[in-house]
Write a protein that holds these residues in place. Structure first.
Motif, PDB file in Angstrom:
ATOM      1  N   ASP A  95     -41.496   3.434  64.948  1.00  0.00           N
ATOM      2  CA  ASP A  95     -41.968   2.883  66.220  1.00  0.00           C
ATOM      3  C   ASP A  95     -42.033   3.940  67.330  1.00  0.00           C
ATOM      4  N   GLY A  96     -42.469   5.144  66.971  1.00  0.00           N
ATOM      5  CA  GLY A  96     -42.668   6.194  67.968  1.00  0.00           C
ATOM      6  C   GLY A  96     -41.419   6.911  68.430  1.00  0.00           C
ATOM      7  N   VAL A  97     -40.268   6.604  67.831  1.00  0.00           N
ATOM      8  CA  VAL A  97     -39.034   7.316  68.168  1.00  0.00           C
ATOM      9  C   VAL A  97     -38.456   7.933  66.901  1.00  0.00           C
ATOM     10  N   VAL A  98     -37.551   8.869  67.099  1.00  0.00           N
ATOM     11  CA  VAL A  98     -36.864   9.495  65.976  1.00  0.00           C
ATOM     12  C   VAL A  98     -35.476   8.882  65.868  1.00  0.00           C
ATOM     13  N   LEU A  99     -35.105   8.529  64.665  1.00  0.00           N
ATOM     14  CA  LEU A  99     -33.770   8.023  64.377  1.00  0.00           C
ATOM     15  C   LEU A  99     -33.026   9.115  63.622  1.00  0.00           C
ATOM     16  N   TRP A 100     -31.979   9.630  64.237  1.00  0.00           N
ATOM     17  CA  TRP A 100     -31.147  10.646  63.583  1.00  0.00           C
ATOM     18  C   TRP A 100     -29.871   9.933  63.211  1.00  0.00           C
ATOM     19  N   GLY A 101     -29.726   9.631  61.934  1.00  0.00           N
ATOM     20  CA  GLY A 101     -28.660   8.734  61.536  1.00  0.00           C
ATOM     21  C   GLY A 101     -27.709   9.277  60.502  1.00  0.00           C
ATOM     22  N   TYR A 102     -26.755   8.410  60.197  1.00  0.00           N
ATOM     23  CA  TYR A 102     -25.676   8.742  59.285  1.00  0.00           C
ATOM     24  C   TYR A 102     -25.282   7.455  58.584  1.00  0.00           C
TER      25      TYR A 102
END
Length: 179
Positions: A95-102
């Motif tokens: 959705d146009g954002v970056v998810l930097w996850g764990y």
């Protein structure tokens, strides 16, 4: 911290070198003991916020020399498997954002909420250190504690609980930030 380390069975000298390893089970025990001893459900986030490139050893040094935030985040995401067994760091665009996850691959692990909060704390600290910015929000894939103010104060950005995933939300354009 000595009584908490002792109760969890963690030798105090083990944490002095960022290249040392600790099993995920032992980390979970340590974080559970820290949460109990302090009464702070956000203790993992507080500890994580003390991290940064220096706490990540060789990967941190690699991140600090990356040309852009995107490359620094990739350095951690790609190389973390060399250091962590039982969790995965990832980057995804949605959705146009970056998810930097764990994500932790052992969801019944003791201390898991503190571990996830700690990972997000390290991520927030890394963004501040290498790019001088913060995420738009922190999403945590666990229930909110009775009092969420500690998380909000610690991260300094909006926090969403019961999220589908545990991640930092960043504007996509931020990835091209030169370091």
């Amino acid at each position: 911290p000595a009584p908490v380390l002792a109760k969890a069975g963690v030798p105090s000298d083990l944490l002095r070198d960022p290249e040392n390893r600790i099993s995920f089970d032992l980390l979970g025990d340590l974080m559970e003991e820290a949460t109990t001893a302090t009464g702070l459900p956000h203790i993992g986030a507080m500890v994580g916020m003390q991290g940064g490139t220096s706490s990540l050893g060789l990967i941190g040094r690699l991140m600090a020399t990356a040309p852009t935030l995107r490359e620094a985040m990739r350095d951690l995401t790609i190389n973390q498997v060399r250091y962590i067994n039982g969790a995965v760091a990832y980057m995804a665009t949605q959705d146009g954002v970056v998810l930097w996850g764990y994500t932790v691959q052992a969801p019944t692990l003791r201390g898991i909420t503190a571990i996830l909060g700690g990972a997000m704390g390290v991520g927030v600290a890394l963004l501040a250190e290498i790019a001088g910015t913060r995420p738009e929000e922190v999403r945590l894939g666990h229930a909110a504690p009775a009092d969420t103010r500690g998380y909000r104060r610690t991260f300094g950005v909006p926090v969403v609980f019961d999220a589908d995933q545990t991640c930092l939300v960043l504007p996509r354009a931020l990835l091209d930030t030169p370091l």
